[in-house]
Design a protein around this motif. Structure first.
Motif, mmCIF file in Angstrom:
data_model
loop_
_atom_site.group_PDB
_atom_site.id
_atom_site.type_symbol
_atom_site.label_atom_id
_atom_site.label_comp_id
_atom_site.label_asym_id
_atom_site.label_seq_id
_atom_site.Cartn_x
_atom_site.Cartn_y
_atom_site.Cartn_z
ATOM 1 N N ALA A 129 0.826 -1.193 0.000
ATOM 2 C CA ALA A 129 0.000 0.000 0.000
ATOM 3 C C ALA A 129 0.855 1.234 0.000
ATOM 4 O O ALA A 129 0.443 2.264 -0.500
ATOM 5 C CB ALA A 129 -0.923 -0.013 1.212
ATOM 6 N N GLY A 130 2.069 1.167 0.543
ATOM 7 C CA GLY A 130 2.959 2.315 0.607
ATOM 8 C C GLY A 130 3.389 2.786 -0.760
ATOM 9 O O GLY A 130 3.487 3.985 -1.030
ATOM 10 N N ALA A 154 1.731 2.386 -3.550
ATOM 11 C CA ALA A 154 0.566 2.952 -4.231
ATOM 12 C C ALA A 154 0.306 4.353 -3.728
ATOM 13 O O ALA A 154 -0.037 5.252 -4.496
ATOM 14 C CB ALA A 154 -0.659 2.059 -4.017
ATOM 15 N N GLU A 155 0.490 4.546 -2.406
ATOM 16 C CA GLU A 155 0.290 5.884 -1.845
ATOM 17 C C GLU A 155 1.348 6.839 -2.373
ATOM 18 O O GLU A 155 1.072 7.998 -2.652
ATOM 19 C CB GLU A 155 0.342 5.823 -0.316
ATOM 20 N N GLU A 156 2.563 6.348 -2.487
ATOM 21 C CA GLU A 156 3.631 7.187 -3.024
ATOM 22 C C GLU A 156 3.344 7.567 -4.474
ATOM 23 O O GLU A 156 3.539 8.707 -4.885
ATOM 24 C CB GLU A 156 4.975 6.460 -2.937
ATOM 25 N N LYS A 157 2.872 6.572 -5.246
ATOM 26 C CA LYS A 157 2.523 6.862 -6.645
ATOM 27 C C LYS A 157 1.374 7.855 -6.722
ATOM 28 O O LYS A 157 1.369 8.767 -7.549
ATOM 29 C CB LYS A 157 2.145 5.563 -7.377
ATOM 30 N N ALA A 158 0.394 7.671 -5.831
ATOM 31 C CA ALA A 158 -0.756 8.580 -5.816
ATOM 32 C C ALA A 158 -0.306 9.981 -5.419
ATOM 33 O O ALA A 158 -0.746 10.986 -5.997
ATOM 34 C CB ALA A 158 -1.835 8.073 -4.866
ATOM 35 N N ALA A 159 0.593 10.073 -4.415
ATOM 36 C CA ALA A 159 1.097 11.379 -3.985
ATOM 37 C C ALA A 159 1.903 12.031 -5.095
ATOM 38 O O ALA A 159 1.798 13.242 -5.344
ATOM 39 C CB ALA A 159 1.946 11.225 -2.720
#
Length: 115
Positions: free
Chosen positions: A1-2, A4-9
């Motif tokens: 999940a980290g 994906a969050e980094e990619k989203a950020a």
């Protein structure tokens, strides 16, 4: 999940940067649009000025031509008046000569006549 969050950020940051760039470009487009409008107004005024100056120049040329024609007429009138003056002076001279001749004949007639 980290990840994906980094990619989203990262995607959100890229989106924000792209949106800021779009706003900057839109502002620049608006500024250029205003400058273009001003330039078009200036060009229209310059065309009007050019047309007015052209009209004034044509009017000045017509006035100059009319003045030249008037100068020609006045020169012709002057020549005619000079000729008339010369003829009048000749007539006056002949009249003086005729008067002197007549006076001499009167004196001669009076001398012949012993009354």
């Amino acid at each position: 999940a980290g990840a994906a969050e980094e990619k989203a950020a990262a995607a959100a940051a890229t989106l924000e940067a792209a949106q800021r760039e779009v706003r900057v470009l839109q502002e620049r487009r608006d500024e250029l649009g205003e400058q273009l409008a001003v330039a078009r107004e200036d060009a229209a005024r310059q065309r009007e000025d050019k047309a007015r100056v052209g009209s004034e120049l044509a009017q000045s040329r017509r006035a100059a031509h009319a003045a030249q024609e008037e100068v020609g007429r006045l020169a012709s009138d002057k020549t005619a008046l000079e000729r008339a003056l010369g003829a009048a002076q000749e007539d006056a001279s002949r009249a003086v000569e005729d008067e002197a001749s007549l006076a001499a004949r009167v004196v001669a007639a009076e001398a012949r006549c012993v009354c």
